[in-house]
Scaffold this motif. Structure first.
Motif, PDB file in Angstrom:
ATOM      1  N   ARG A 124     -17.934 -30.852 -12.282  1.00 55.95           N
ATOM      2  CA  ARG A 124     -16.488 -30.975 -12.464  1.00 55.95           C
ATOM      3  C   ARG A 124     -16.089 -32.406 -12.817  1.00 55.95           C
ATOM      4  O   ARG A 124     -15.206 -32.626 -13.653  1.00 55.95           O
ATOM      5  CB  ARG A 124     -15.766 -30.514 -11.197  1.00 55.95           C
ATOM      6  CG  ARG A 124     -15.779 -28.989 -11.011  1.00 55.95           C
ATOM      7  CD  ARG A 124     -15.168 -28.590  -9.672  1.00 55.95           C
ATOM      8  NE  ARG A 124     -14.947 -27.159  -9.579  1.00 55.95           N
ATOM      9  CZ  ARG A 124     -15.840 -26.287  -9.147  1.00 55.95           C
ATOM     10  NH1 ARG A 124     -17.051 -26.716  -8.780  1.00 55.95           N
ATOM     11  NH2 ARG A 124     -15.567 -24.993  -9.085  1.00 55.95           N
ATOM     12  N   MET A 125     -16.716 -33.383 -12.179  1.00 51.43           N
ATOM     13  CA  MET A 125     -16.402 -34.780 -12.490  1.00 51.43           C
ATOM     14  C   MET A 125     -16.716 -35.092 -13.951  1.00 51.43           C
ATOM     15  O   MET A 125     -15.942 -35.783 -14.635  1.00 51.43           O
ATOM     16  CB  MET A 125     -17.188 -35.714 -11.561  1.00 51.43           C
ATOM     17  CG  MET A 125     -16.704 -35.694 -10.115  1.00 51.43           C
ATOM     18  SD  MET A 125     -17.771 -36.633  -8.976  1.00 51.43           S
ATOM     19  CE  MET A 125     -17.500 -38.316  -9.586  1.00 51.43           C
ATOM     20  N   GLU A 126     -17.848 -34.592 -14.433  1.00 51.52           N
ATOM     21  CA  GLU A 126     -18.220 -34.831 -15.830  1.00 51.52           C
ATOM     22  C   GLU A 126     -17.279 -34.097 -16.779  1.00 51.52           C
ATOM     23  O   GLU A 126     -16.850 -34.652 -17.799  1.00 51.52           O
ATOM     24  CB  GLU A 126     -19.664 -34.388 -16.053  1.00 51.52           C
ATOM     25  CG  GLU A 126     -20.689 -35.281 -15.353  1.00 51.52           C
ATOM     26  CD  GLU A 126     -22.104 -34.751 -15.473  1.00 51.52           C
ATOM     27  OE1 GLU A 126     -22.266 -33.558 -15.829  1.00 51.52           O
ATOM     28  OE2 GLU A 126     -23.051 -35.520 -15.203  1.00 51.52           O
ATOM     29  N   ARG A 127     -16.936 -32.867 -16.450  1.00 53.99           N
ATOM     30  CA  ARG A 127     -16.102 -32.053 -17.348  1.00 53.99           C
ATOM     31  C   ARG A 127     -14.679 -32.581 -17.418  1.00 53.99           C
ATOM     32  O   ARG A 127     -14.069 -32.621 -18.487  1.00 53.99           O
ATOM     33  CB  ARG A 127     -16.122 -30.595 -16.870  1.00 53.99           C
ATOM     34  CG  ARG A 127     -15.222 -29.635 -17.662  1.00 53.99           C
ATOM     35  CD  ARG A 127     -15.719 -28.201 -17.576  1.00 53.99           C
ATOM     36  NE  ARG A 127     -16.091 -27.809 -16.235  1.00 53.99           N
ATOM     37  CZ  ARG A 127     -15.320 -27.089 -15.407  1.00 53.99           C
ATOM     38  NH1 ARG A 127     -14.109 -26.717 -15.793  1.00 53.99           N
ATOM     39  NH2 ARG A 127     -15.753 -26.750 -14.213  1.00 53.99           N
ATOM     40  N   TRP A 128     -14.128 -33.025 -16.277  1.00 51.81           N
ATOM     41  CA  TRP A 128     -12.740 -33.485 -16.245  1.00 51.81           C
ATOM     42  C   TRP A 128     -12.620 -35.010 -16.357  1.00 51.81           C
ATOM     43  O   TRP A 128     -11.499 -35.526 -16.406  1.00 51.81           O
ATOM     44  CB  TRP A 128     -12.067 -33.050 -14.935  1.00 51.81           C
ATOM     45  CG  TRP A 128     -12.066 -31.564 -14.703  1.00 51.81           C
ATOM     46  CD1 TRP A 128     -12.085 -30.582 -15.647  1.00 51.81           C
ATOM     47  CD2 TRP A 128     -12.034 -30.898 -13.427  1.00 51.81           C
ATOM     48  NE1 TRP A 128     -12.075 -29.333 -15.054  1.00 51.81           N
ATOM     49  CE2 TRP A 128     -12.041 -29.504 -13.686  1.00 51.81           C
ATOM     50  CE3 TRP A 128     -12.008 -31.339 -12.108  1.00 51.81           C
ATOM     51  CZ2 TRP A 128     -12.020 -28.555 -12.659  1.00 51.81           C
ATOM     52  CZ3 TRP A 128     -11.985 -30.398 -11.086  1.00 51.81           C
ATOM     53  CH2 TRP A 128     -11.991 -29.021 -11.371  1.00 51.81           C
ATOM     54  N   GLU A 129     -13.762 -35.702 -16.360  1.00 54.89           N
ATOM     55  CA  GLU A 129     -13.763 -37.169 -16.340  1.00 54.89           C
ATOM     56  C   GLU A 129     -12.921 -37.673 -15.166  1.00 54.89           C
ATOM     57  O   GLU A 129     -12.081 -38.577 -15.285  1.00 54.89           O
ATOM     58  CB  GLU A 129     -13.248 -37.748 -17.661  1.00 54.89           C
ATOM     59  CG  GLU A 129     -14.110 -37.355 -18.858  1.00 54.89           C
ATOM     60  CD  GLU A 129     -13.614 -37.969 -20.152  1.00 54.89           C
ATOM     61  OE1 GLU A 129     -12.955 -39.023 -20.113  1.00 54.89           O
ATOM     62  OE2 GLU A 129     -13.888 -37.379 -21.210  1.00 54.89           O
ATOM     63  N   ALA A 130     -13.180 -37.086 -14.001  1.00 53.48           N
ATOM     64  CA  ALA A 130     -12.400 -37.357 -12.792  1.00 53.48           C
ATOM     65  C   ALA A 130     -13.279 -38.033 -11.749  1.00 53.48           C
ATOM     66  O   ALA A 130     -14.365 -37.539 -11.439  1.00 53.48           O
ATOM     67  CB  ALA A 130     -11.846 -36.050 -12.227  1.00 53.48           C
ATOM     68  N   PRO A 131     -12.842 -39.147 -11.197  1.00 52.19           N
ATOM     69  CA  PRO A 131     -13.633 -39.805 -10.147  1.00 52.19           C
ATOM     70  C   PRO A 131     -13.485 -39.108  -8.802  1.00 52.19           C
ATOM     71  O   PRO A 131     -12.521 -38.376  -8.553  1.00 52.19           O
ATOM     72  CB  PRO A 131     -13.030 -41.210 -10.105  1.00 52.19           C
ATOM     73  CG  PRO A 131     -11.605 -41.005 -10.511  1.00 52.19           C
ATOM     74  CD  PRO A 131     -11.616 -39.900 -11.536  1.00 52.19           C
ATOM     75  N   LEU A 132     -14.450 -39.351  -7.945  1.00 51.21           N
ATOM     76  CA  LEU A 132     -14.346 -38.957  -6.548  1.00 51.21           C
ATOM     77  C   LEU A 132     -13.431 -39.972  -5.865  1.00 51.21           C
ATOM     78  O   LEU A 132     -13.713 -41.164  -5.873  1.00 51.21           O
ATOM     79  CB  LEU A 132     -15.723 -38.971  -5.896  1.00 51.21           C
ATOM     80  CG  LEU A 132     -15.771 -38.609  -4.416  1.00 51.21           C
ATOM     81  CD1 LEU A 132     -15.829 -37.112  -4.250  1.00 51.21           C
ATOM     82  CD2 LEU A 132     -16.966 -39.270  -3.727  1.00 51.21           C
ATOM     83  N   THR A 133     -12.324 -39.524  -5.293  1.00 49.81           N
ATOM     84  CA  THR A 133     -11.334 -40.459  -4.749  1.00 49.81           C
ATOM     85  C   THR A 133     -11.271 -40.502  -3.226  1.00 49.81           C
ATOM     86  O   THR A 133     -10.716 -41.448  -2.675  1.00 49.81           O
ATOM     87  CB  THR A 133      -9.934 -40.112  -5.289  1.00 49.81           C
ATOM     88  OG1 THR A 133      -9.667 -38.728  -5.031  1.00 49.81           O
ATOM     89  CG2 THR A 133      -9.854 -40.394  -6.779  1.00 49.81           C
ATOM     90  N   SER A 134     -11.818 -39.502  -2.549  1.00 44.86           N
ATOM     91  CA  SER A 134     -11.908 -39.596  -1.089  1.00 44.86           C
ATOM     92  C   SER A 134     -13.057 -38.744  -0.592  1.00 44.86           C
ATOM     93  O   SER A 134     -13.408 -37.717  -1.195  1.00 44.86           O
ATOM     94  CB  SER A 134     -10.593 -39.192  -0.404  1.00 44.86           C
ATOM     95  OG  SER A 134     -10.423 -37.799  -0.399  1.00 44.86           O
ATOM     96  N   PHE A 135     -13.634 -39.199   0.511  1.00 42.07           N
ATOM     97  CA  PHE A 135     -14.754 -38.473   1.101  1.00 42.07           C
ATOM     98  C   PHE A 135     -14.748 -38.724   2.606  1.00 42.07           C
ATOM     99  O   PHE A 135     -14.666 -39.867   3.065  1.00 42.07           O
ATOM    100  CB  PHE A 135     -16.086 -38.950   0.513  1.00 42.07           C
ATOM    101  CG  PHE A 135     -17.279 -38.250   1.096  1.00 42.07           C
ATOM    102  CD1 PHE A 135     -17.545 -36.929   0.774  1.00 42.07           C
ATOM    103  CD2 PHE A 135     -18.125 -38.907   1.975  1.00 42.07           C
ATOM    104  CE1 PHE A 135     -18.644 -36.270   1.317  1.00 42.07           C
ATOM    105  CE2 PHE A 135     -19.230 -38.266   2.531  1.00 42.07           C
ATOM    106  CZ  PHE A 135     -19.484 -36.938   2.190  1.00 42.07           C
ATOM    107  N   HIS A 136     -14.808 -37.642   3.364  1.00 37.86           N
ATOM    108  CA  HIS A 136     -14.802 -37.734   4.829  1.00 37.86           C
ATOM    109  C   HIS A 136     -15.954 -36.889   5.372  1.00 37.86           C
ATOM    110  O   HIS A 136     -16.105 -35.727   4.987  1.00 37.86           O
ATOM    111  CB  HIS A 136     -13.475 -37.230   5.397  1.00 37.86           C
ATOM    112  CG  HIS A 136     -12.297 -37.994   4.884  1.00 37.86           C
ATOM    113  ND1 HIS A 136     -11.837 -39.153   5.474  1.00 37.86           N
ATOM    114  CD2 HIS A 136     -11.493 -37.774   3.807  1.00 37.86           C
ATOM    115  CE1 HIS A 136     -10.803 -39.615   4.790  1.00 37.86           C
ATOM    116  NE2 HIS A 136     -10.572 -38.797   3.775  1.00 37.86           N
TER     117      HIS A 136
END
Length: 397
Positions: A124-136
């Motif tokens: 999904r990150m590659e397809r949408w060019e979207a960074p991971l913005t939070s992780f818990h």
């Protein structure tokens, strides 16, 4: 299957990390089978890992070392600041050989963490060019050690100055690092920096954190333990909680925020005062892992993976997982607003078994020694921050 032979090294003053290399060489020489390739599986207590791993690297023997890779101990005390330089030295020496060196850890072949969560996030990150913005991530180990056991145990000991971070937490430091590293993989032009700050609880705190009636039932010491005030912070941590951010080093702007918690003082199934013989799960640990990764305003995946005891048997434990995703389905028609999938009959040992099978075949590539440099650096940062509570640690990522 029983071992063909067992060789014990001579006692070296209870400081196994200082065992001379020639003693290890003599033991391996006795265990070799002529005409059969030699592979070394290092499953000792963690403070002895380095000596065996160094021998394998220097003599070009395939090795598989248990997590975490190493715990530098100097003058009988844990020194986390030596982790990175020791790892870099060993990785550099291993690079000139054809021998394969891998690390046994949970989250490289895991059915849920690797095959489901990490793979779907990357796509999904590659397809949408979207960074991971939070992780818990919160890993609850469900371990109950008594005060006298902190002083006596040599299996998963606390008396050498290391604790949760050098025990079960590494599985999940490794998992968290793999997920955070997706930003570097998908956006290779970014120069990232990780900043984190951690707090810990220690064996000396436990008396105030457990039920007193049940502690008395176990004859579990008291508020005056340990009697020697100099020994109060001698023991390694039982619980760690931390917060972090992943920063674009060029601009100083925040990309990812999150929390990492590794706690052992959580529900267990222990109801015995003395550690039983012949039982693997001697302190009744039951695991519960809860994590969520978000891609900004577009997508989130949440995983809860936990143990379910069968009756009251300490070794009769199954694992169960639930994966819930949320997405902006109005903007992303291939997604659902909310989707849920459950997995039953899950065994964490399946991923360990697969890793070992690949290593025995000479085809293990996911968990190489070199690939564990970054999670060991994060381990060093967390362990160092815990020793100076709340201290901010910054490292290139």
């Amino acid at each position: 299957m029983k071992p063909r032979g067992v060789v014990y090294l001579p006692d070296s003053g209870d400081r196994a990390q200082e065992t001379p290399q020639e003693l290890i060489e003599a033991a391996v020489r006795r265990l070799r089978v002529p005409g059969v390739p030699t592979k070394v599986y290092i499953a000792t207590e963690v403070r002895a890992h380095e000596a065996y791993l160094r021998f394998c690297v220097e003599t070009h023997l395939d090795s598989l070392v248990e997590k975490p890779v190493l715990a530098p101990v100097v003058d009988g005390r844990f020194r986390p600041s030596d982790i990175t330089k020791t790892m870099e030295e060993l990785i550099g020496a291993a690079a000139v050989s054809t021998a394969q060196h891998s690390v046994m850890t949970l989250s490289r072949y895991h059915q849920i963490y690797n095959e489901n969560v990490i793979a779907s996030l990357r796509e999904r990150m590659e397809r949408w060019e979207a960074p991971l913005t939070s992780f818990h991530l919160r890993a609850a180990g469900g371990v109950w050690n008594l005060q006298r056991e902190f002083e006596s145990r040599d299996d998963h000991p606390y008396k050498y100055g290391y604790g949760m971070m050098m025990h079960g937490a590494y599985h999940y430091v490794d998992l968290a690092t793999q997920i955070l590293a997706l930003n570097a993989d998908v956006f290779p032009d970014l120069q990232l920096r990780l900043e984190l700050s951690a707090f810990g609880a220690f064996p000396v705190d436990q008396h105030q954190r457990v039920s007193q009636p049940l502690a008395r039932r176990f004859a579990d010491g008291g508020a005056g333990w340990p009697a020697d005030s100099d020994a109060v912070f001698r023991f390694g941590e039982t619980d760690v909680t931390s917060t972090f951010r992943l920063v674009d080093a060029a601009t100083g702007r925040t990309i990812s925020l999150g929390t990492l918690s590794f706690e052992q003082t959580t529900p267990s199934i222990r109801d015995w005062a003395d550690l039983p013989d012949g039982l693997y799960n001697v302190n009744g640990r039951t695991s519960s892992v809860d994590m969520e990764a978000q891609l900004s305003t577009l997508f989130s995946t949440h995983v809860h993976c936990y143990d379910i005891p069968r009756g009251f048997s300490a070794d009769g434990i199954d694992a169960f997982a639930r994966v819930t995703t949320r997405a902006n389905a109005a903007l992303l028609p291939d997604e659902q607003y909310v989707a849920e999938e459950s997995f039953d009959g899950l065994f964490h040992s399946d991923s360990n078994r697969q890793l070992m099978q690949q290593w025995l075949r000479g085809s293990e590539r996911r968990s190489s020694l070199a690939s564990h440099l970054r999670p060991m650096q994060v381990t060093e940062a967390l362990a160092s921050s815990v020793l100076t509570p709340g201290h901010l640690v910054s490292m290139p990522f």
